[in-house]
Design a protein around this motif. Structure first.
Motif, PDB file in Angstrom:
ATOM      1  N   GLU A 146       0.827  -1.213   0.000  1.00  0.00           N
ATOM      2  CA  GLU A 146       0.000   0.000   0.000  1.00  0.00           C
ATOM      3  C   GLU A 146       0.861   1.264   0.000  1.00  0.00           C
ATOM      4  O   GLU A 146       0.544   2.231  -0.702  1.00  0.00           O
ATOM      5  CB  GLU A 146      -0.923  -0.001   1.219  1.00  0.00           C
ATOM      6  CG  GLU A 146      -1.880   1.170   1.281  1.00  0.00           C
ATOM      7  CD  GLU A 146      -2.990   1.089   0.242  1.00  0.00           C
ATOM      8  OE1 GLU A 146      -3.616   2.139  -0.032  1.00  0.00           O
ATOM      9  OE2 GLU A 146      -3.235  -0.010  -0.296  1.00  0.00           O
ATOM     10  N   VAL A 147       1.929   1.256   0.788  1.00  0.00           N
ATOM     11  CA  VAL A 147       2.822   2.422   0.821  1.00  0.00           C
ATOM     12  C   VAL A 147       3.427   2.655  -0.556  1.00  0.00           C
ATOM     13  O   VAL A 147       3.473   3.787  -1.056  1.00  0.00           O
ATOM     14  CB  VAL A 147       3.923   2.247   1.889  1.00  0.00           C
ATOM     15  CG1 VAL A 147       5.025   3.291   1.702  1.00  0.00           C
ATOM     16  CG2 VAL A 147       3.324   2.348   3.285  1.00  0.00           C
ATOM     17  N   ASP A 148       3.880   1.585  -1.185  1.00  0.00           N
ATOM     18  CA  ASP A 148       4.453   1.708  -2.522  1.00  0.00           C
ATOM     19  C   ASP A 148       3.410   2.230  -3.513  1.00  0.00           C
ATOM     20  O   ASP A 148       3.706   3.101  -4.341  1.00  0.00           O
ATOM     21  CB  ASP A 148       4.978   0.347  -2.984  1.00  0.00           C
ATOM     22  CG  ASP A 148       5.581   0.397  -4.373  1.00  0.00           C
ATOM     23  OD1 ASP A 148       6.635   1.036  -4.547  1.00  0.00           O
ATOM     24  OD2 ASP A 148       4.987  -0.197  -5.307  1.00  0.00           O
ATOM     25  N   ALA A 149       2.176   1.713  -3.409  1.00  0.00           N
ATOM     26  CA  ALA A 149       1.110   2.146  -4.316  1.00  0.00           C
ATOM     27  C   ALA A 149       0.761   3.615  -4.086  1.00  0.00           C
ATOM     28  O   ALA A 149       0.504   4.361  -5.045  1.00  0.00           O
ATOM     29  CB  ALA A 149      -0.125   1.274  -4.112  1.00  0.00           C
ATOM     30  N   LEU A 175       0.155   5.518   9.344  1.00  0.00           N
ATOM     31  CA  LEU A 175      -1.237   5.655   8.926  1.00  0.00           C
ATOM     32  C   LEU A 175      -1.720   4.425   8.165  1.00  0.00           C
ATOM     33  O   LEU A 175      -2.834   3.934   8.400  1.00  0.00           O
ATOM     34  CB  LEU A 175      -1.400   6.907   8.065  1.00  0.00           C
ATOM     35  CG  LEU A 175      -1.238   8.241   8.796  1.00  0.00           C
ATOM     36  CD1 LEU A 175      -1.197   9.389   7.799  1.00  0.00           C
ATOM     37  CD2 LEU A 175      -2.370   8.438   9.795  1.00  0.00           C
ATOM     38  N   VAL A 176      -0.893   3.930   7.260  1.00  0.00           N
ATOM     39  CA  VAL A 176      -1.276   2.744   6.483  1.00  0.00           C
ATOM     40  C   VAL A 176      -1.380   1.529   7.395  1.00  0.00           C
ATOM     41  O   VAL A 176      -2.325   0.732   7.302  1.00  0.00           O
ATOM     42  CB  VAL A 176      -0.272   2.497   5.340  1.00  0.00           C
ATOM     43  CG1 VAL A 176      -0.582   1.182   4.638  1.00  0.00           C
ATOM     44  CG2 VAL A 176      -0.304   3.635   4.339  1.00  0.00           C
ATOM     45  N   THR A 208      -9.993   7.912   3.483  1.00  0.00           N
ATOM     46  CA  THR A 208      -9.983   8.611   2.195  1.00  0.00           C
ATOM     47  C   THR A 208      -9.950  10.120   2.408  1.00  0.00           C
ATOM     48  O   THR A 208      -9.148  10.840   1.798  1.00  0.00           O
ATOM     49  CB  THR A 208     -11.217   8.225   1.360  1.00  0.00           C
ATOM     50  OG1 THR A 208     -11.194   6.819   1.081  1.00  0.00           O
ATOM     51  CG2 THR A 208     -11.235   8.981   0.045  1.00  0.00           C
ATOM     52  N   ALA A 209     -10.820  10.603   3.305  1.00  0.00           N
ATOM     53  CA  ALA A 209     -10.841  12.038   3.604  1.00  0.00           C
ATOM     54  C   ALA A 209      -9.519  12.482   4.237  1.00  0.00           C
ATOM     55  O   ALA A 209      -9.000  13.555   3.920  1.00  0.00           O
ATOM     56  CB  ALA A 209     -11.995  12.354   4.542  1.00  0.00           C
ATOM     57  N   GLY A 210      -8.977  11.646   5.108  1.00  0.00           N
ATOM     58  CA  GLY A 210      -7.718  11.986   5.765  1.00  0.00           C
ATOM     59  C   GLY A 210      -6.542  12.086   4.812  1.00  0.00           C
ATOM     60  O   GLY A 210      -5.735  13.031   4.890  1.00  0.00           O
TER      61      GLY A 210
END
Length: 217
Positions: A146-149, A175-176, A208-210
């Motif tokens: 996810e971080v890479d994406a 956060l992730v 998403t908002a964050g």
């Protein structure tokens, strides 16, 4: 006249094998869920299953291989789904990525949620009882992907001329990681599926908002 006994008894023998294997699996699930992988005893599993040690080793050569037999398919299915969602998103044209930011990932996360509720014991094992095995790294693997994406998506936004605020790598990781740990809490704490779906919807809206606030787009 010679008779091939497998023609007479093959079906019954196969059924006995399946029954024996399922008894081993039932005993192993109980032992692993009670004690975790590292403290679980093969001797106790064999005794609980009512089979000999020799019979057990006819199926598995080690405790690690037994755990693989219990949860390997489920673990690999989830990771394959998640990796495919990331790949599918990255194959979109840049403008489409910006427009469909949450659609592909959302479909994937709700598919995984539904899948986990079809195999609740297996995912209890993966999330709570697999220390010392490859399955103990489910969240870490997903966080890394996810971080890479996320970083790739930031590059896409910048390529579209979008101004994106820089985020500290440690904060990004935190956060992730928090997002995925929150996501899997619904399984860890045995929440009813209906509630889990509602919580995950709110969780995704929150993150998403964050992210949009932090990255400034």
């Amino acid at each position: 006249m010679a008779v091939d006994i497998t023609l007479l008894y093959g079906g019954a023998m196969e059924q006995t094998q399946v029954t024996t294997l399922e008894r081993i699996h039932q005993a192993a699930r109980k032992e692993f869920l009670d004690k975790g992988f590292q403290k679980a005893s093969l001797r106790q599993i064999v005794q609980e299953a009512g089979v000999t040690t020799g019979a057990f080793y006819g199926y598995y050569h080690s405790k690690e291989q037994l755990m693989e037999g219990l949860v390997g398919e489920q673990y690999d299915t989830v990771m394959s789904c998640y990796r495919k969602a990331q790949t599918d998103f990255q194959l979109l044209a840049p403008a489409q990525q910006q427009q469909q930011l949450t659609e592909i990932s959302g479909e994937c996360m709700f598919w995984i949620l539904d899948y986990m509720y079809r195999y609740p014991e297996e995912f209890q094992l993966i999330l709570c009882c697999c220390q010392g095995t490859r399955f103990d790294h489910l969240i870490d693997e997903m966080v890394e992907i996810e971080v890479d994406a996320t970083n790739r998506f930031v590059e896409v936004l910048e390529g579209l001329g979008q101004t994106v605020q820089e985020i500290d790598p440690w904060l990004e990781h935190m956060l992730v990681s928090g997002m995925f740990r929150s996501y899997f809490e619904v399984i860890v704490h045995h929440l009813p599926k209906e509630k889990a779906v509602g919580y995950v919807q709110k969780l995704r809206a929150f993150y998403t908002a964050g992210w949009k606030e932090l990255l400034g787009f």
